[in-house]
Design an enzyme around this catalytic site. Structure first.
Site, short mmCIF file in Angstrom:
data_model
loop_
_atom_site.label_atom_id
_atom_site.label_comp_id
_atom_site.label_asym_id
_atom_site.label_seq_id
_atom_site.Cartn_x
_atom_site.Cartn_y
_atom_site.Cartn_z
CG HIS A 24 28.25 -19.21 1.10
ND1 HIS A 24 27.00 -18.68 1.30
CD2 HIS A 24 28.17 -20.48 1.52
CE1 HIS A 24 26.21 -19.58 1.82
NE2 HIS A 24 26.89 -20.68 1.97
CG HIS A 78 18.34 -23.58 7.54
ND1 HIS A 78 19.04 -22.89 8.50
CD2 HIS A 78 19.24 -23.86 6.55
CE1 HIS A 78 20.29 -22.76 8.10
NE2 HIS A 78 20.44 -23.34 6.93
CD GLU A 80 22.81 -20.67 4.60
OE1 GLU A 80 22.78 -21.84 5.01
OE2 GLU A 80 23.83 -20.14 4.10
CG ASP A 82 19.88 -21.66 1.11
OD1 ASP A 82 19.83 -21.19 2.25
OD2 ASP A 82 20.46 -22.74 0.86
CG HIS A 144 24.88 -25.38 7.89
ND1 HIS A 144 25.60 -24.46 7.20
CD2 HIS A 144 23.63 -25.30 7.41
CE1 HIS A 144 24.82 -23.87 6.29
NE2 HIS A 144 23.62 -24.38 6.41
CG ASP A 163 20.79 -26.78 4.48
OD1 ASP A 163 20.24 -26.56 3.39
OD2 ASP A 163 21.29 -25.89 5.18
CE1 TYR A 191 23.79 -28.49 0.26
CE2 TYR A 191 23.87 -29.78 2.29
CZ TYR A 191 23.44 -28.67 1.59
OH TYR A 191 22.66 -27.73 2.21
CG HIS A 222 19.85 -27.37 -1.15
ND1 HIS A 222 19.60 -26.17 -1.79
CD2 HIS A 222 20.26 -27.05 0.09
CE1 HIS A 222 19.86 -25.18 -0.96
NE2 HIS A 222 20.25 -25.68 0.19
FE1 FEO Z 1 21.88 -23.77 5.20
FE2 FEO Z 1 20.53 -24.58 2.21
O1 FEO Z 1 20.96 -23.49 3.63
#
Ligand code: FEO
Length: 389
Positions: A24, A78, A80, A82, A144, A163, A191, A222
């Site tokens: 994004h 989290h 989100e 991913d 975040h 993250d 990042y 990640h």
């Molecule tokens: Fe906030 Fe890697 O997702």
């Protein structure tokens, strides 16, 4: 696909996304990974999952260790997608698993995405015994998203940091000492700048909390895990989250017929002549994400655009929109706008307004030069810049 044992009885069971190039708006030139971790104990626990298209890859790695139906807990640090995107796939195989997530935001977010589940909501300081190991939960709201938390295992000295401390970095190596450290630190910084920077106050708090823990392994969601360079990455996070500025200037521009470019080059040389590490970022050549990386520690930001149909160039508008979302509050950064124009010259004022909205101090009134800059007008611009440094 096989799991990778990271400590005795603890496995990386994530997925490597070699092809990811955009997250994004964040250009991810080196791809990414979605890290999930499997803990084999009396209670079998999966920490986070992966992006939905990678569910099969994660499940095949889990199957290389155990039958997924044996999973008792899924810790969702989290919401989100991913990290939560494959949660339903795991629950389909392990229907009795409880979903451990933050109260109330994790529960709220996961329910909104996937419907009801058998939740075990946790708050700050709550612990969960897995048998020979314990998990302790630390909420990190707005790092975040509102639901974020990290999970610490004191017996193994592992911080599952989600993250935080991550990098969009696809690799064969799973650890920081198996990949070139410079590349990994560069991606960790990119990042931070592109995801974490607006939440630097929260990041500073999380780093402080991490410093109080005995850590042998940081297992982010990640990129590579940190086992040999933990002190370095914590030190870098301390610097980045403090928003400490270096003697750096970033001059960002796009140009139609090289006139704004001439101004940009003059400005960058003015900063360089005063000992600044000055970077010239032509938006035709630079990704927004890499410019943001440069801005993270910069003291000055100059942004230039010529005027096209009463507006700034679309590349500059895109960059400033992206920057406005990421600019941290009270950063102390200084900025100004510049550009060449033919008749109206509205773009330079529009750029200045965006820089004000970013919360930057306007260090120099907008600089406009009509049509092609003469040497005299460039000398005048240089002098004005030198006066503010
Ligand atoms: Fe906030 Fe890697 O997702």
């Amino acid at each position: 696909m096989k799991a990778v044992e990271v400590k005795k009885g603890i496995y990386w069971v994530g997925a490597v996304d070699w092809s990811l190039r955009s997250f994004h708006g964040y250009t991810t030139k080196r791809g990414s990974t979605y890290n999930a971790y499997l803990i084999i104990d009396e209670k079998i626990t999966l920490v986070d999952t992966v992006k939905a298209p990678f569910a099969a890859e994660m499940i095949s790695r889990i199957k290389s260790v155990i039958d997924p139906s044996k999973i008792d807990y899924i810790v969702s640090n989290h919401v989100e997608m991913d990290h939560s995107g494959a949660i339903k796939d795991v629950l389909a195989l392990a229907p009795n698993a409880k979903v451990v997530t933050s109260a109330p935001q994790g529960v709220k977010g996961l329910t909104a995405h996937y419907g009801e589940m058998d939740f075990m909501p946790v708050k700050s300081g709550d612990t969960l015994s897995l048998g020979s190991r314990t998990l302790s939960f630390v909420p990190t709201p707005m790092l975040h998203w509102p639901d974020n938390m990290v999970t610490y295992c004191p017996e193994e000295k592992i911080l599952f940091s989600n993250d935080a401390f991550g990098q969009h970095y696809a690799s064969g190596g799973r650890f920081d000492d198996e990949e070139p450290l410079g590349d990994v630190l560069h991606e960790a910084r990119t990042y931070y700048a592109n995801i974490v920077m607006p939440y630097s106050t929260q990041a500073a708090g999380a780093v402080k909390a991490a410093e109080g823990l005995d850590i042998e392994l940081i297992a982010p969601s990640h990129g590579v895990m940190w086992r040999s360079h933990i002190a370095e990455i914590i030190e870098e996070y301390k610097k980045w989250s403090s928003l400490k500025m270096n003697k750096e200037a970033v001059v960002v521009y796009d140009s139609m017929w090289h006139s704004t470019e001439k101004m940009a080059k003059t400005i960058v040389e003015a900063f360089a002549s005063k000992g600044y590490n000055a970077k010239l970022c032509d938006l035709k050549a630079w990704d927004n994400s890499e410019v943001i990386n440069e801005i993270l520690t910069a003291e000055y930001i100059a942004v230039g655009s010529p005027t096209l149909n009463n507006q700034m160039l679309p590349t500059v508008a895109s960059f400033l929109t992206y920057l406005k979302g990421l600019a941290p509050k009270n950063s102390g950064k200084k900025a100004f706008a510049f550009g060449s124009y033919g008749w109206g010259g509205q773009s330079i004022g529009l750029v200045e307004k965006e820089l004000t909205d970013c919360g930057f101090e306007i260090a120099l009134e907008k600089q406009r030069i009509q049509y092609i800059p003469s040497q005299e007008s460039l000398d005048e611009l240089e002098n004005k810049v030198l006066e503010i440094i």
